[in-house]
Design a protein around this motif. Structure first.
Motif, PDB file in Angstrom:
ATOM      1  N   GLY A   1     -14.551  16.064 -42.253  1.00 62.64           N
ATOM      2  CA  GLY A   1     -14.644  17.368 -41.602  1.00 62.64           C
ATOM      3  C   GLY A   1     -15.507  17.318 -40.360  1.00 62.64           C
ATOM      4  N   ASP A   2     -15.952  18.500 -39.933  1.00 57.44           N
ATOM      5  CA  ASP A   2     -16.779  18.615 -38.732  1.00 57.44           C
ATOM      6  C   ASP A   2     -17.681  19.826 -38.874  1.00 57.44           C
ATOM      7  OD1 ASP A   2     -17.874  18.417 -36.204  1.00 57.44           O
ATOM      8  OD2 ASP A   2     -15.959  18.256 -35.160  1.00 57.44           O
TER       9      ASP A   2
ATOM     10  N   SER B   1     -14.353  13.652 -29.767  1.00 53.11           N
ATOM     11  CA  SER B   1     -13.069  12.967 -29.588  1.00 53.11           C
ATOM     12  C   SER B   1     -12.780  11.953 -30.684  1.00 53.11           C
ATOM     13  CB  SER B   1     -13.029  12.271 -28.228  1.00 53.11           C
ATOM     14  OG  SER B   1     -14.042  11.284 -28.139  1.00 53.11           O
ATOM     15  N   THR B   2     -13.793  11.607 -31.492  1.00 52.43           N
ATOM     16  CA  THR B   2     -13.534  10.731 -32.631  1.00 52.43           C
ATOM     17  C   THR B   2     -12.952  11.508 -33.809  1.00 52.43           C
ATOM     18  OG1 THR B   2     -15.721  10.970 -33.670  1.00 52.43           O
ATOM     19  CG2 THR B   2     -15.498   9.306 -31.932  1.00 52.43           C
ATOM     20  N   LYS B   3     -13.038  12.837 -33.724  1.00 48.23           N
ATOM     21  CA  LYS B   3     -12.562  13.681 -34.824  1.00 48.23           C
ATOM     22  C   LYS B   3     -11.347  14.531 -34.460  1.00 48.23           C
ATOM     23  CE  LYS B   3     -17.044  14.030 -37.132  1.00 48.23           C
ATOM     24  NZ  LYS B   3     -18.044  14.937 -37.746  1.00 48.23           N
ATOM     25  N   TRP B   4     -11.157  14.810 -33.162  1.00 47.80           N
ATOM     26  CA  TRP B   4     -10.127  15.767 -32.756  1.00 47.80           C
ATOM     27  C   TRP B   4      -9.296  15.247 -31.591  1.00 47.80           C
ATOM     28  CZ3 TRP B   4      -9.640  19.821 -35.930  1.00 47.80           C
ATOM     29  CH2 TRP B   4     -10.744  20.196 -36.673  1.00 47.80           C
ATOM     30  N   SER B   5      -8.015  15.562 -31.618  1.00 46.11           N
ATOM     31  CA  SER B   5      -7.124  15.418 -30.465  1.00 46.11           C
ATOM     32  C   SER B   5      -6.921  16.816 -29.893  1.00 46.11           C
ATOM     33  CB  SER B   5      -5.780  14.823 -30.877  1.00 46.11           C
ATOM     34  OG  SER B   5      -5.925  13.504 -31.343  1.00 46.11           O
ATOM     35  N   VAL B   6      -7.412  17.043 -28.687  1.00 45.56           N
ATOM     36  CA  VAL B   6      -7.343  18.376 -28.084  1.00 45.56           C
ATOM     37  C   VAL B   6      -6.022  18.517 -27.338  1.00 45.56           C
ATOM     38  CG1 VAL B   6      -8.487  19.985 -26.522  1.00 45.56           C
ATOM     39  CG2 VAL B   6      -9.851  18.407 -27.888  1.00 45.56           C
TER      40      VAL B   6
ATOM     41  N   MET C   1      -6.346  22.183 -31.214  1.00 43.58           N
ATOM     42  CA  MET C   1      -6.638  20.776 -31.437  1.00 43.58           C
ATOM     43  C   MET C   1      -6.312  20.404 -32.874  1.00 43.58           C
ATOM     44  SD  MET C   1     -10.807  20.715 -31.240  1.00 43.58           S
ATOM     45  CE  MET C   1     -11.864  21.634 -32.363  1.00 43.58           C
ATOM     46  N   SER C   2      -6.035  19.102 -33.078  1.00 47.29           N
ATOM     47  CA  SER C   2      -5.664  18.608 -34.391  1.00 47.29           C
ATOM     48  C   SER C   2      -6.638  17.539 -34.849  1.00 47.29           C
ATOM     49  CB  SER C   2      -4.239  18.054 -34.374  1.00 47.29           C
ATOM     50  OG  SER C   2      -4.130  16.953 -33.497  1.00 47.29           O
TER      51      SER C   2
END
Length: 229
Positions: free
Chosen positions: A30-31, A41-46, A83-84
């Motif tokens: 999670g975040d 950016s290590t957790k999400w693709s915007v 974002m995913s």
């Protein structure tokens, strides 16, 4: 034929978490949005490109993280964001997200989604476990279980003040899919034919649904996203 909601919508709780009420155990991914600036950016693709159904634009600049909260803003021209998650791309599990909006324009819809990994699913699976609509006093749950649009979905709805923080959760097991708001069950579908057949992952979106009227800038904020086994 459309499938009716399979669980009566209960009154929401006091801000409690489904994870606590249901004993989901330790967070596995999670975040907490503790890193200020752009989303991690290590957790999400915007998202960068056209908006929902080709309306408006999804821009990375619509996102900001500060004071432990991620904010996505939509402007008067339909420039917004989504974002995913790169984490927890899994089949089955439990997801919970703490989210609120401002007094948003009805044309801006906040959405918490589980979306198929690799953007592919043979039955067009999609789990919208918190979705706003033109009715700004309501949140809906949608389980899309077959290709072909609104004829193939199970739904539930809850009247709620989305400008306050609430905890929205979904539990996906081989036995079915259950939705919660503030730890209270609001949705259930136990039909095996309705379950996704592929792994899914979290997306966060503020989508623009223009109706021809002037659009008021709007915001969605996320305090945290937590995933459990």
């Amino acid at each position: 034929a459309p499938v009716a909601a399979q669980a009566a919508v209960a009154a929401t709780g006091d801000g409690s978490q489904a994870a606590t009420a249901r004993g989901w155990g330790a967070v596995v991914a999670g975040d907490e949005f503790s890193k200020a600036g752009a989303p991690d950016s290590t957790k999400w693709s915007v998202f960068k490109g056209s908006g929902h159904a080709g309306n408006g634009v999804r821009s990375p600049q619509a996102w900001s993280v500060a004071n432990g909260v991620a904010t996505v803003s939509g402007d008067s021209a339909g420039t917004t964001g989504g974002m995913s998650a790169k984490f927890a791309q899994q089949k089955y599990g439990k997801w919970e997200t703490r989210m609120r909006t401002n007094a948003r324009d009805p044309e801006y819809h906040p959405v918490l989604i589980l979306w198929p990994n690799n953007n592919t699913s043979p039955n067009c699976a999609e789990i919208d476990y918190a979705e706003g609509s033109t009715n700004t006093a309501q949140i809906k749950f949608f389980l899309h279980y077959a290709c072909g649009g609104s004829n193939f979905q199970t739904t539930a709805a809850k009247t709620i003040d989305t400008t306050q923080w609430h905890n929205y959760a979904v539990e996906w097991t081989p036995a079915g899919i259950t939705g919660y708001i503030d730890g209270v069950k609001t949705f259930s579908d136990t039909n095996p034919a309705h379950l996704p057949s592929v792994g899914m992952h979290q997306t966060l979106q503020l989508d623009w649904f223009p109706d021809g009227s002037a659009t008021k800038p709007s915001q969605m904020q996320v305090d945290w996203v937590r995933v459990y086994k």
